[in-house]
Design a protein around this motif. Structure first.
Motif, PDB file in Angstrom:
ATOM      1  N   PHE A  35     -17.449   5.458 -30.804  1.00 16.86           N
ATOM      2  CA  PHE A  35     -18.653   6.262 -31.011  1.00 16.86           C
ATOM      3  C   PHE A  35     -19.352   6.436 -29.666  1.00 16.86           C
ATOM      4  CE2 PHE A  35     -19.822   5.438 -35.762  1.00 16.86           C
ATOM      5  CZ  PHE A  35     -18.527   5.756 -36.137  1.00 16.86           C
ATOM      6  N   THR A  36     -20.079   7.545 -29.505  1.00 11.22           N
ATOM      7  CA  THR A  36     -20.873   7.748 -28.304  1.00 11.22           C
ATOM      8  C   THR A  36     -22.149   6.912 -28.395  1.00 11.22           C
ATOM      9  OG1 THR A  36     -22.137   9.599 -29.227  1.00 11.22           O
ATOM     10  CG2 THR A  36     -20.030  10.117 -28.148  1.00 11.22           C
ATOM     11  N   GLY A  37     -22.867   6.826 -27.275  1.00 10.09           N
ATOM     12  CA  GLY A  37     -24.121   6.084 -27.273  1.00 10.09           C
ATOM     13  C   GLY A  37     -25.121   6.655 -28.259  1.00 10.09           C
ATOM     14  N   THR A  38     -25.177   7.989 -28.327  1.00  7.91           N
ATOM     15  CA  THR A  38     -26.101   8.646 -29.257  1.00  7.91           C
ATOM     16  C   THR A  38     -25.741   8.328 -30.696  1.00  7.91           C
ATOM     17  OG1 THR A  38     -26.398  10.461 -27.670  1.00  7.91           O
ATOM     18  CG2 THR A  38     -27.094  10.864 -29.938  1.00  7.91           C
ATOM     19  N   GLN A  39     -24.448   8.302 -30.992  1.00  9.75           N
ATOM     20  CA  GLN A  39     -24.004   8.004 -32.359  1.00  9.75           C
ATOM     21  C   GLN A  39     -24.300   6.551 -32.731  1.00  9.75           C
ATOM     22  OE1 GLN A  39     -19.955   9.235 -31.784  1.00  9.75           O
ATOM     23  NE2 GLN A  39     -20.310  11.314 -32.521  1.00  9.75           N
ATOM     24  N   ILE A  40     -24.144   5.634 -31.770  1.00  7.75           N
ATOM     25  CA  ILE A  40     -24.493   4.228 -32.021  1.00  7.75           C
ATOM     26  C   ILE A  40     -26.002   4.098 -32.216  1.00  7.75           C
ATOM     27  CG2 ILE A  40     -24.536   1.902 -31.039  1.00  7.75           C
ATOM     28  CD1 ILE A  40     -21.949   2.646 -29.527  1.00  7.75           C
ATOM     29  N   LEU A 368     -26.225   9.529 -21.094  1.00  7.56           N
ATOM     30  CA  LEU A 368     -26.561  10.200 -19.836  1.00  7.56           C
ATOM     31  C   LEU A 368     -25.865   9.534 -18.654  1.00  7.56           C
ATOM     32  CD1 LEU A 368     -28.322  12.356 -18.393  1.00  7.56           C
ATOM     33  CD2 LEU A 368     -30.131  10.619 -18.247  1.00  7.56           C
ATOM     34  N   PHE A 369     -25.691   8.220 -18.730  1.00  6.71           N
ATOM     35  CA  PHE A 369     -25.064   7.484 -17.629  1.00  6.71           C
ATOM     36  C   PHE A 369     -23.660   7.002 -18.003  1.00  6.71           C
ATOM     37  CE2 PHE A 369     -29.629   7.141 -16.847  1.00  6.71           C
ATOM     38  CZ  PHE A 369     -29.684   7.566 -15.524  1.00  6.71           C
ATOM     39  N   THR A 370     -22.983   7.817 -18.807  1.00  4.13           N
ATOM     40  CA  THR A 370     -21.585   7.559 -19.150  1.00  4.13           C
ATOM     41  C   THR A 370     -20.718   8.684 -18.618  1.00  4.13           C
ATOM     42  OG1 THR A 370     -22.180   6.374 -21.184  1.00  4.13           O
ATOM     43  CG2 THR A 370     -19.938   7.212 -21.028  1.00  4.13           C
ATOM     44  N   THR A 371     -19.699   8.335 -17.844  1.00  3.38           N
ATOM     45  CA  THR A 371     -18.796   9.324 -17.259  1.00  3.38           C
ATOM     46  C   THR A 371     -17.359   8.959 -17.611  1.00  3.38           C
ATOM     47  OG1 THR A 371     -20.320   9.632 -15.392  1.00  3.38           O
ATOM     48  CG2 THR A 371     -18.065  10.473 -15.135  1.00  3.38           C
ATOM     49  N   ASP A 372     -16.679   9.880 -18.264  1.00  2.00           N
ATOM     50  CA  ASP A 372     -15.279   9.661 -18.672  1.00  2.00           C
ATOM     51  C   ASP A 372     -15.123   8.363 -19.452  1.00  2.00           C
ATOM     52  OD1 ASP A 372     -14.477  12.016 -17.386  1.00  2.00           O
ATOM     53  OD2 ASP A 372     -14.213  10.972 -15.467  1.00  2.00           O
ATOM     54  N   ARG A 375     -19.368   3.448 -18.826  1.00  2.00           N
ATOM     55  CA  ARG A 375     -20.829   3.372 -18.812  1.00  2.00           C
ATOM     56  C   ARG A 375     -21.331   2.619 -17.581  1.00  2.00           C
ATOM     57  NH1 ARG A 375     -20.890   1.938 -25.253  1.00  2.00           N
ATOM     58  NH2 ARG A 375     -20.850   4.103 -25.996  1.00  2.00           N
ATOM     59  N   ASP A 376     -22.306   3.211 -16.919  1.00  3.90           N
ATOM     60  CA  ASP A 376     -22.924   2.589 -15.751  1.00  3.90           C
ATOM     61  C   ASP A 376     -24.036   1.670 -16.237  1.00  3.90           C
ATOM     62  OD1 ASP A 376     -24.091   1.878 -13.400  1.00  3.90           O
ATOM     63  OD2 ASP A 376     -24.614   3.907 -12.744  1.00  3.90           O
ATOM     64  N   TRP A 377     -23.640   0.462 -16.662  1.00  3.86           N
ATOM     65  CA  TRP A 377     -24.601  -0.439 -17.294  1.00  3.86           C
ATOM     66  C   TRP A 377     -25.708  -0.873 -16.348  1.00  3.86           C
ATOM     67  CZ3 TRP A 377     -25.134  -0.499 -22.200  1.00  3.86           C
ATOM     68  CH2 TRP A 377     -24.035  -0.325 -23.057  1.00  3.86           C
ATOM     69  N   ASN A 378     -25.394  -1.030 -15.085  1.00  5.63           N
ATOM     70  CA  ASN A 378     -26.422  -1.433 -14.129  1.00  5.63           C
ATOM     71  C   ASN A 378     -27.581  -0.436 -14.122  1.00  5.63           C
ATOM     72  OD1 ASN A 378     -27.391  -1.045 -11.005  1.00  5.63           O
ATOM     73  ND2 ASN A 378     -27.119  -3.201 -11.542  1.00  5.63           N
ATOM     74  N   THR A 379     -27.253   0.838 -14.024  1.00  6.26           N
ATOM     75  CA  THR A 379     -28.284   1.874 -14.019  1.00  6.26           C
ATOM     76  C   THR A 379     -28.976   1.973 -15.377  1.00  6.26           C
ATOM     77  OG1 THR A 379     -27.032   3.148 -12.382  1.00  6.26           O
ATOM     78  CG2 THR A 379     -28.733   4.325 -13.625  1.00  6.26           C
TER      79      THR A 379
END
Length: 411
Positions: A35-40, A368-372, A375-379
């Motif tokens: 699932f995407t972040g929005t879906q979660i 927004l901070f997920t690419t391919d 996830r850029d968890w730090n940011t």
């Protein structure tokens, strides 16, 4: 089994059902079902949506027509069936609607569980104020125990957590029907939906300090959903870089430190409220959220494990100093005639509107901070920390409240 032990078992199961999936489902949805972040976030927003009206609706049913223990039992039996259904679903849209239905029947049971406990204790001649807290603490123990079982059995990334929760709800649903009778009280017959929702307490918004308090309560309620939704997914992301570490092998055991901390910080609330007053306690809570998210940003399960542990510990302060202290503030500030409604409004703003904002908003930030798929968890965590920091900088100037110990002492 004595009546106290029966209530302990009921409270234990009440939160055992929730702890079986609440903290771990994010990793299952994101890591297994993709699932995407929005879906979660949408799944977690169902808790807020349901909290807007269902506790009041089923509360009226228990007040007017059906024994509270029967409403509690029926709700858990329906919830059990929905959890079993949810365990078979892989489509995010259908999963959202099933979990929304589940939330609509689970969220009211938190208050119904308390009602059954209060009525039962009172009928047996116990002082509720003294007798209930030691019983209620077993609910937190149940939540932690469920997390540990899901972790140790390796169900944190599978649908078994939902099946396990469903069986637990089934047991509790049947058990609730064996509890002492808690019939509707005649004196509560005229309680309206408006009152139950806390809407008649909206008059409090005419007072600037209360309006500001409820406004910030909403945004702090949003903060609570962030780590519930994505704490497990965050730790799961270290599988490739720290595969053999404790935090990756047993993420729920690590996250459970937060709940343990929560139970300990409750004991410090009387001291902090009496010493500093609600404004300073709320400020402490807000900056504890900054630390919670900031430590997640710089920590890792390897050499940075101590930073994650510190984040878990500070969670207890962040949650209790806002949620519990806020409730006590409302109790002390409003007139006796609308205290119940004011508490309903506080819950509406935090667990209702706030949870919805936190669920959807955090999902959007994660995407927004997920690419391919990475996830850029730090940011992501730094953005959440900045969110809390902005609240912390504005709150002292927006909330005009002069602490007077004689009016706010909590014993």
């Amino acid at each position: 089994m004595g009546i106290k032990n029966r209530l302990i078992f009921m409270n234990f199961l009440q939160f055992f059902v929730w702890g079986s999936w609440l903290i771990s489902i994010g990793a299952y949805l994101g890591g297994t079902l993709h699932f995407t972040g929005t879906q979660i976030g949408a799944v977690f927003s169902t808790l807020g949506i349901a909290s807007l009206f269902m506790p009041a609706v089923l509360g009226i049913v228990a007040d007017k027509w059906i024994n509270a223990e029967r409403v509690l039992g029926m709700s858990h039996l329906i919830g059990a069936g929905l959890l079993f259904v949810a365990s078979t679903i892989k489509d995010p849209v259908i999963f959202f609607w099933v979990m929304l239905l589940n939330s609509m029947f689970y969220m009211p049971t938190i208050a119904l569980n308390s009602t059954v406990s209060y009525v039962t204790l009172e009928k047996n001649g116990y002082n509720i104020v003294k007798a209930f807290p030691p019983i209620r603490v077993w609910g937190t123990v149940g939540f932690i125990a469920a997390m540990w079982i899901v972790d140790l059995f390796g169900w944190k990334s599978s649908n078994m957590q939902l099946i396990f929760s469903g069986f637990s709800a089934l047991v509790l649903g049947i058990y609730a029907f064996t509890m002492p009778s808690c019939p509707p009280e005649k004196s509560k017959q005229d309680k309206s939906l408006i009152s139950s929702l806390g809407l008649d307490a909206f008059v409090l918004f005419k007072q600037r300090k209360m309006a500001v308090f409820f406004f910030f309560s909403m945004f702090l309620g949003a903060a609570l959903q962030i780590t519930n939704a994505f704490g497990g997914s965050f730790l799961d992301s270290f599988k490739t870089t720290h595969p053999d570490t404790f935090g990756v092998q047993h993420p729920l055991l690590l996250l459970s430190i937060s709940q343990i901390s929560e139970t300990l910080f409750i004991l410090t609330i009387p001291f902090f409220l009496n010493r500093f007053g609600i404004k300073k306690v709320m400020i402490i809570s807000i900056f504890a959220w900054v630390m919670r998210f900031g430590l997640f940003a710089i920590g890792d399960p390897g050499g940075g494990l101590y930073l994650l542990i510190m984040s878990m510990i500070v969670y207890g302060m962040a949650f209790d100093f806002f949620n519990i202290s806020g409730s006590l503030f409302v109790e002390n500030e409003v007139s006796p005639g609308i205290r119940a409604s004011a508490q309903g409004l506080f819950m509406l703003m935090t667990n209702g509107v706030g949870a919805m904002i936190g669920g959807y908003g955090s999902g959007l930030i994660v995407d927004l901070f997920t690419t391919d798929g990475i996830r850029d968890w730090n940011t992501i965590w730094l953005v959440f920390a900045a969110y809390a920091l902005v609240l912390g900088l504005i709150f002292p100037f927006a909330f005009k409240y002069k602490y007077q110990a004689k009016n706010e002492a909590i014993s």
